[in-house]
Write a protein that holds these residues in place. Structure first.
Motif, PDB file in Angstrom:
ATOM      1  N   GLU A 172      49.326  30.883 -30.242  1.00  0.00           N
ATOM      2  CA  GLU A 172      49.972  30.121 -29.176  1.00  0.00           C
ATOM      3  C   GLU A 172      49.037  29.021 -28.668  1.00  0.00           C
ATOM      4  OE1 GLU A 172      52.140  30.865 -24.856  1.00  0.00           O
ATOM      5  OE2 GLU A 172      51.281  32.565 -25.936  1.00  0.00           O
ATOM      6  N   ALA A 173      47.756  29.352 -28.542  1.00  0.00           N
ATOM      7  CA  ALA A 173      46.765  28.359 -28.111  1.00  0.00           C
ATOM      8  C   ALA A 173      46.714  27.205 -29.109  1.00  0.00           C
ATOM      9  CB  ALA A 173      45.394  29.005 -27.970  1.00  0.00           C
ATOM     10  N   LYS A 174      46.719  27.523 -30.394  1.00  0.00           N
ATOM     11  CA  LYS A 174      46.660  26.505 -31.449  1.00  0.00           C
ATOM     12  C   LYS A 174      47.844  25.542 -31.334  1.00  0.00           C
ATOM     13  CE  LYS A 174      46.514  26.036 -36.479  1.00  0.00           C
ATOM     14  NZ  LYS A 174      46.501  26.748 -37.752  1.00  0.00           N
ATOM     15  N   LEU A 175      49.032  26.079 -31.104  1.00  0.00           N
ATOM     16  CA  LEU A 175      50.223  25.235 -30.974  1.00  0.00           C
ATOM     17  C   LEU A 175      50.150  24.320 -29.764  1.00  0.00           C
ATOM     18  CD1 LEU A 175      53.091  27.725 -31.857  1.00  0.00           C
ATOM     19  CD2 LEU A 175      52.360  25.736 -33.167  1.00  0.00           C
ATOM     20  N   ILE A 176      49.794  24.881 -28.629  1.00  0.00           N
ATOM     21  CA  ILE A 176      49.744  24.106 -27.387  1.00  0.00           C
ATOM     22  C   ILE A 176      48.693  23.005 -27.482  1.00  0.00           C
ATOM     23  CG2 ILE A 176      49.095  24.259 -24.945  1.00  0.00           C
ATOM     24  CD1 ILE A 176      50.529  26.967 -24.895  1.00  0.00           C
ATOM     25  N   ILE A 177      47.537  23.338 -28.026  1.00  0.00           N
ATOM     26  CA  ILE A 177      46.472  22.345 -28.178  1.00  0.00           C
ATOM     27  C   ILE A 177      46.903  21.271 -29.180  1.00  0.00           C
ATOM     28  CG2 ILE A 177      44.102  21.969 -28.960  1.00  0.00           C
ATOM     29  CD1 ILE A 177      43.545  24.899 -27.938  1.00  0.00           C
ATOM     30  N   GLY A 178      47.439  21.692 -30.311  1.00  0.00           N
ATOM     31  CA  GLY A 178      47.856  20.761 -31.357  1.00  0.00           C
ATOM     32  C   GLY A 178      48.953  19.809 -30.939  1.00  0.00           C
ATOM     33  N   GLU A 179      49.782  20.233 -29.995  1.00  0.00           N
ATOM     34  CA  GLU A 179      50.866  19.381 -29.503  1.00  0.00           C
ATOM     35  C   GLU A 179      50.398  18.436 -28.403  1.00  0.00           C
ATOM     36  OE1 GLU A 179      53.913  22.169 -28.427  1.00  0.00           O
ATOM     37  OE2 GLU A 179      54.507  22.493 -30.511  1.00  0.00           O
ATOM     38  N   GLY A 180      49.124  18.501 -28.047  1.00  0.00           N
ATOM     39  CA  GLY A 180      48.566  17.561 -27.073  1.00  0.00           C
ATOM     40  C   GLY A 180      48.833  17.891 -25.622  1.00  0.00           C
ATOM     41  N   HIS A 181      49.083  19.158 -25.310  1.00  0.00           N
ATOM     42  CA  HIS A 181      49.382  19.558 -23.938  1.00  0.00           C
ATOM     43  C   HIS A 181      48.142  19.859 -23.098  1.00  0.00           C
ATOM     44  CE1 HIS A 181      53.660  19.731 -24.715  1.00  0.00           C
ATOM     45  NE2 HIS A 181      53.426  20.462 -25.795  1.00  0.00           N
ATOM     46  N   VAL A 182      46.982  19.899 -23.721  1.00  0.00           N
ATOM     47  CA  VAL A 182      45.761  20.285 -23.020  1.00  0.00           C
ATOM     48  C   VAL A 182      44.842  19.080 -22.854  1.00  0.00           C
ATOM     49  CG1 VAL A 182      43.735  21.793 -23.063  1.00  0.00           C
ATOM     50  CG2 VAL A 182      45.909  22.617 -23.982  1.00  0.00           C
ATOM     51  N   ARG A 183      44.319  18.940 -21.652  1.00  0.00           N
ATOM     52  CA  ARG A 183      43.343  17.881 -21.375  1.00  0.00           C
ATOM     53  C   ARG A 183      42.017  18.526 -20.999  1.00  0.00           C
ATOM     54  NH1 ARG A 183      44.919  12.683 -20.318  1.00  0.00           N
ATOM     55  NH2 ARG A 183      47.141  12.308 -20.533  1.00  0.00           N
ATOM     56  N   VAL A 184      40.944  17.938 -21.497  1.00  0.00           N
ATOM     57  CA  VAL A 184      39.596  18.360 -21.122  1.00  0.00           C
ATOM     58  C   VAL A 184      38.911  17.149 -20.521  1.00  0.00           C
ATOM     59  CG1 VAL A 184      37.374  19.229 -21.933  1.00  0.00           C
ATOM     60  CG2 VAL A 184      39.489  20.138 -22.916  1.00  0.00           C
ATOM     61  N   ASN A 185      38.480  17.301 -19.294  1.00  0.00           N
ATOM     62  CA  ASN A 185      37.825  16.199 -18.565  1.00  0.00           C
ATOM     63  C   ASN A 185      38.683  14.935 -18.563  1.00  0.00           C
ATOM     64  OD1 ASN A 185      35.628  17.910 -18.078  1.00  0.00           O
ATOM     65  ND2 ASN A 185      34.659  17.315 -19.994  1.00  0.00           N
ATOM     66  N   ASP A 229      40.257  27.416 -27.358  1.00  0.00           N
ATOM     67  CA  ASP A 229      41.330  28.394 -27.576  1.00  0.00           C
ATOM     68  C   ASP A 229      40.992  29.735 -26.925  1.00  0.00           C
ATOM     69  OD1 ASP A 229      39.363  29.013 -29.472  1.00  0.00           O
ATOM     70  OD2 ASP A 229      40.780  29.278 -31.116  1.00  0.00           O
ATOM     71  N   SER A 230      39.740  30.137 -26.998  1.00  0.00           N
ATOM     72  CA  SER A 230      39.317  31.391 -26.362  1.00  0.00           C
ATOM     73  C   SER A 230      39.396  31.276 -24.849  1.00  0.00           C
ATOM     74  CB  SER A 230      37.888  31.736 -26.764  1.00  0.00           C
ATOM     75  OG  SER A 230      37.816  31.953 -28.149  1.00  0.00           O
ATOM     76  N   PHE A 231      39.079  30.110 -24.322  1.00  0.00           N
ATOM     77  CA  PHE A 231      39.156  29.880 -22.880  1.00  0.00           C
ATOM     78  C   PHE A 231      40.592  30.032 -22.392  1.00  0.00           C
ATOM     79  CE2 PHE A 231      39.826  27.098 -19.236  1.00  0.00           C
ATOM     80  CZ  PHE A 231      38.841  27.539 -18.371  1.00  0.00           C
ATOM     81  N   LEU A 232      41.541  29.442 -23.114  1.00  0.00           N
ATOM     82  CA  LEU A 232      42.948  29.525 -22.703  1.00  0.00           C
ATOM     83  C   LEU A 232      43.436  30.974 -22.693  1.00  0.00           C
ATOM     84  CD1 LEU A 232      44.458  26.415 -24.517  1.00  0.00           C
ATOM     85  CD2 LEU A 232      43.794  26.633 -22.113  1.00  0.00           C
ATOM     86  N   ASN A 258      44.369  33.562 -19.253  1.00  0.00           N
ATOM     87  CA  ASN A 258      45.753  34.053 -19.358  1.00  0.00           C
ATOM     88  C   ASN A 258      46.814  32.953 -19.330  1.00  0.00           C
ATOM     89  OD1 ASN A 258      45.044  36.845 -19.509  1.00  0.00           O
ATOM     90  ND2 ASN A 258      44.623  36.770 -17.316  1.00  0.00           N
ATOM     91  N   VAL A 259      46.480  31.798 -19.898  1.00  0.00           N
ATOM     92  CA  VAL A 259      47.459  30.723 -20.017  1.00  0.00           C
ATOM     93  C   VAL A 259      48.296  30.918 -21.270  1.00  0.00           C
ATOM     94  CG1 VAL A 259      47.734  28.220 -20.289  1.00  0.00           C
ATOM     95  CG2 VAL A 259      46.028  29.114 -18.721  1.00  0.00           C
ATOM     96  N   VAL A 260      47.695  31.528 -22.293  1.00  0.00           N
ATOM     97  CA  VAL A 260      48.391  31.843 -23.540  1.00  0.00           C
ATOM     98  C   VAL A 260      48.164  33.314 -23.866  1.00  0.00           C
ATOM     99  CG1 VAL A 260      48.190  29.497 -24.455  1.00  0.00           C
ATOM    100  CG2 VAL A 260      46.441  31.173 -25.002  1.00  0.00           C
ATOM    101  N   GLY A 261      49.041  33.848 -24.692  1.00  0.00           N
ATOM    102  CA  GLY A 261      48.932  35.252 -25.040  1.00  0.00           C
ATOM    103  C   GLY A 261      48.235  35.526 -26.359  1.00  0.00           C
ATOM    104  N   SER A 262      48.068  34.464 -27.169  1.00  0.00           N
ATOM    105  CA  SER A 262      47.444  34.671 -28.479  1.00  0.00           C
ATOM    106  C   SER A 262      46.756  33.403 -28.950  1.00  0.00           C
ATOM    107  CB  SER A 262      48.510  35.064 -29.502  1.00  0.00           C
ATOM    108  OG  SER A 262      49.369  33.959 -29.752  1.00  0.00           O
ATOM    109  N   GLY A 263      45.922  33.560 -29.962  1.00  0.00           N
ATOM    110  CA  GLY A 263      45.256  32.411 -30.553  1.00  0.00           C
ATOM    111  C   GLY A 263      46.244  31.465 -31.209  1.00  0.00           C
TER     112      GLY A 263
END
Length: 67
Positions: free
Chosen positions: A27-40, A13-16, A20-25
Motif C-alpha cells: 500500500e505504501a508503494k502505491l501511494i508513494i508511486g502515485e505521488g501522494h506523499v511529500r517530503v519537505n 515506506d517503513s515510516f508510513l 499507521n498511515v498505511v497497512g502494508s508495504g
C-alpha cells in the motif's frame, strides 16, 4: 504530529507503516508511486527515501515531523 526514530534514518515506506498511515508495504508503494506523499514540501516518488530527524512528511492533509 511528530514521530521519533531510534536510528540515524528510516525509509519512507517503513515510516508510513510506523505512523499507521498505511497497512502494508504494498500500500505504501502505491501511494508513494502515485505521488501522494511529500517530503519537505516536494513530491517524493522513492519509497526507499531515507528520512532523518527534521524531515517533514505530508499525506492527505496529515503532516508528520521526524524526530
Amino acid at each position: 504530529m511528530s514521530f521519533q526514530i531510534t536510528s540515524e534514518h528510516i525509509k519512507l515506506d517503513s515510516f508510513l507503516k510506523a505512523v499507521n498511515v498505511v497497512g502494508s508495504g504494498g500500500e505504501a508503494k502505491l501511494i508513494i508511486g502515485e505521488g501522494h506523499v511529500r517530503v519537505n514540501g516536494a513530491v517524493e516518488l522513492r519509497r526507499g527515501r531515507k528520512l532523518r530527524p527534521g524531515d517533514r512528511v505530508e499525506l492527505d492533509g496529515h503532516a508528520f515531523l521526524v524526530e
